[in-house]
Design a protein around this motif. Structure first.
Motif, PDB file in Angstrom:
ATOM      1  N   ALA A  25      -3.750   1.068  -7.940  1.00  0.00           N
ATOM      2  CA  ALA A  25      -4.880   1.985  -7.764  1.00  0.00           C
ATOM      3  C   ALA A  25      -5.476   2.344  -9.120  1.00  0.00           C
ATOM      4  CB  ALA A  25      -4.427   3.239  -7.029  1.00  0.00           C
ATOM      5  N   GLY A  26      -6.795   2.303  -9.199  1.00  0.00           N
ATOM      6  CA  GLY A  26      -7.500   2.699 -10.409  1.00  0.00           C
ATOM      7  C   GLY A  26      -7.464   1.666 -11.524  1.00  0.00           C
ATOM      8  N   PHE A  53      -0.245   0.564  -4.014  1.00  0.00           N
ATOM      9  CA  PHE A  53      -1.403  -0.244  -4.390  1.00  0.00           C
ATOM     10  C   PHE A  53      -2.575   0.076  -3.476  1.00  0.00           C
ATOM     11  CE2 PHE A  53       0.730  -4.166  -6.547  1.00  0.00           C
ATOM     12  CZ  PHE A  53       1.296  -3.345  -7.492  1.00  0.00           C
ATOM     13  N   GLU A  54      -3.775  -0.156  -4.001  1.00  0.00           N
ATOM     14  CA  GLU A  54      -4.967   0.005  -3.171  1.00  0.00           C
ATOM     15  C   GLU A  54      -5.308  -1.340  -2.527  1.00  0.00           C
ATOM     16  OE1 GLU A  54      -7.977   1.357  -5.880  1.00  0.00           O
ATOM     17  OE2 GLU A  54      -8.278  -0.620  -6.752  1.00  0.00           O
ATOM     18  N   ARG A  76      -7.939  -3.964  -1.674  1.00  0.00           N
ATOM     19  CA  ARG A  76      -9.240  -4.362  -2.225  1.00  0.00           C
ATOM     20  C   ARG A  76     -10.020  -5.262  -1.279  1.00  0.00           C
ATOM     21  NH1 ARG A  76      -6.997  -5.137  -8.383  1.00  0.00           N
ATOM     22  NH2 ARG A  76      -6.617  -2.907  -8.684  1.00  0.00           N
ATOM     23  N   ARG A 117       0.824  -1.211   0.000  1.00  0.00           N
ATOM     24  CA  ARG A 117       0.000   0.000   0.000  1.00  0.00           C
ATOM     25  C   ARG A 117       0.861   1.266   0.000  1.00  0.00           C
ATOM     26  NH1 ARG A 117      -2.839   0.460   5.289  1.00  0.00           N
ATOM     27  NH2 ARG A 117      -0.752   1.173   5.794  1.00  0.00           N
TER      28      ARG A 117
END
Length: 142
Positions: A53-54, A34-35, A37, A29
């Protein structure tokens, strides 16, 4: 169905082992950006799903290797030894700006394995390790 016809498959998840969920979460993260999830706990263990991300595409599930079914104690010890040496798991990522990505990884104190290098197999990449020892190669898109 014709056996020579391509199947309509996509990559949904890939799994990388983690031995410290908080360290893994911090690396994926905070270091890679990174996101998160999903973050699921069960019987004192955690499975953390992350991805760029995205980007709705594939995700990485950071899993506790102790939860793998059918693995003997001897196999668990072998996996732990290989993880400690950084020889158990690898993932290859891609970056539009390899040099900039590498500079950000260095600034965030990622464990550097290899600086950006032109490889004889036709890509330019670098390599780092995550907290569990997994090798992460990052390649420049061409």
């Amino acid at each position: 169905m014709n056996p020579l016809t391509a199947m309509d498959l996509t990559i949904h998840h890939t799994f990388l082992p983690q031995t410290d969920p908080d360290a893994a979460l911090g690396f994926y993260r905070d270091t890679l950006g990174f996101e998160v999830r999903n973050d699921v706990g069960y019987n004192g263990m955690r499975w953390i799903t992350v991805g760029p991300a995205g980007q709705a595409g594939p995700s990485i599930v950071l899993y506790p290797p102790a939860a793998s079914p059918g693995v003997t104690d001897d196999e668990r010890r072998t996996v732990a030894e290989m993880m400690a040496k950084g020889t158990y798991a690898t993932i290859i990522l891609s970056a539009a700006d390899l040099e900039g990505t590498f500079a950000r990884l260095q600034a965030r104190d990622a464990e550097i394995v290899e600086e950006p290098t032109d490889q004889p197999y036709g890509v330019r990449d670098c390599a780092v390790r995550d907290p569990a020892g997994n090798l992460i190669r990052i390649q420049q898109r061409r």
